[in-house]
Enzyme design. Structure first.
Site: not given
Ligand code: AMP
Length: 255
Positions: A41, A120, A159, A192, A203
């Site tokens: 994404k 989310r 990644r 990361r 996750r």
């Molecule tokens: P991502 O980069 O979108 O994979 O987000 C990394 C981490 O940030 C996730 O595993 C969550 O811990 C937190 N996170 C990001 N966006 C959200 C969201 N909309 N709701 C809850 N947690 C989020």
């Protein structure tokens, strides 16, 4: 080459303003990208953002930015959110929604927007719907990227991310020109913390229980477009462009 915007208003919130305001477009895109972690994404968001002239708004980037900030600059809610992210858990809806509401200028931006990682949960999707309605805004489409689990794990483990401009690479599928160095700003790339195997498992569970039901939410609103996420980033990008509804048209499925 993809043009990166600094997205200061989104990443830091408060009174921060982007250094280069987006040029208004006749047809601005307001899109949401859905998909399990590692489905690609973020890469698609970058490519699409450049193509449609909208900013890539990732809630994950807000938390990664907060992680790099001094502890005294963070609110208690943001400090707790960074801990949730470290463990691979979802941040509470109330925290995420407060951060997004604080950044309403990014959703109202003349260039449109590309939301990645938000909403989310169904509660977040409902809150976003209300927020957009309140400001007279409408989503054009929700692109949902789909890929089998074994391929997702392979993508996550390879990644690499730029700590400065947040560009995303993959050691095999999308290598930087110089190994370990960002093509855009020459910073050293990193893996990361939440791409470690134990965080990946948490996750994926969070995704299955909280985020997968969003597909139904948007399908019922005739906004959902499923995009197969197999192939190279460019293949998936071309598929995404073909799937996007043209101006004023209802969404259609990918070819
Ligand atoms: P991502 O980069 O979108 O994979 O987000 C990394 C981490 O940030 C996730 O595993 C969550 O811990 C937190 N996170 C990001 N966006 C959200 C969201 N909309 N709701 C809850 N947690 C989020």
């Amino acid at each position: 080459m993809v043009t990166m915007r600094d997205r200061k208003a989104w990443l830091t919130g408060g009174s921060a303003r982007c250094s280069a305001p987006v040029e208004p477009r006749t047809h601005r895109r307001r899109l949401v990208l859905l998909g399990a972690p590692g489905v690609g994404k973020g890469t698609q968001a970058e490519l699409l953002a450049d193509h449609v002239g909208a900013c890539h708004l990732s809630t994950g980037d807000i938390f990664r930015c907060a992680k790099g900030a001094a502890a005294c600059e963070l609110t208690p809610a943001l400090t707790a959110a960074v801990e949730c992210m470290r463990r691979g858990e979802l941040v509470p809806d109330s925290t995420v929604l407060a951060l997004v509401a604080e950044r309403i200028s990014c959703l109202r931006c003349e260039g449109g927007f590309l939301l990645d990682g938000f909403p989310r949960t169904v509660a977040q999707a409902e809150a976003l719907e209300k927020l957009l309605q309140k400001h007279g805004l409408q989503l054009d489409a929700v692109l949902s990227y789909e890929l089998p689990l074994d391929q997702i794990v392979a993508r996550l483990s390879g990644r690499r991310t730029c700590p400065n401009c947040k560009a995303v690479f993959h050691v095999e599928a999308r290598p930087p020109k110089v190994p370990g160095i960002c093509d855009h700003c020459s910073c050293t790339l990193y893996q990361r913390e939440d791409d470690r195997p134990e965080s990946i498992r948490v996750r994926m569970q969070a995704y299955e229980t909280s985020t997968a039901p969003l597909a139904d939410f948007y399908r019922q609103r005739n906004l959902l477009i499923a995009v197969p996420a197999e192939g190279t980033p460019v293949d998936i990008f071309q598929r995404s462009l073909r799937a996007l509804p043209s101006e004023g048209r209802a969404p259609r499925g990918p070819k």
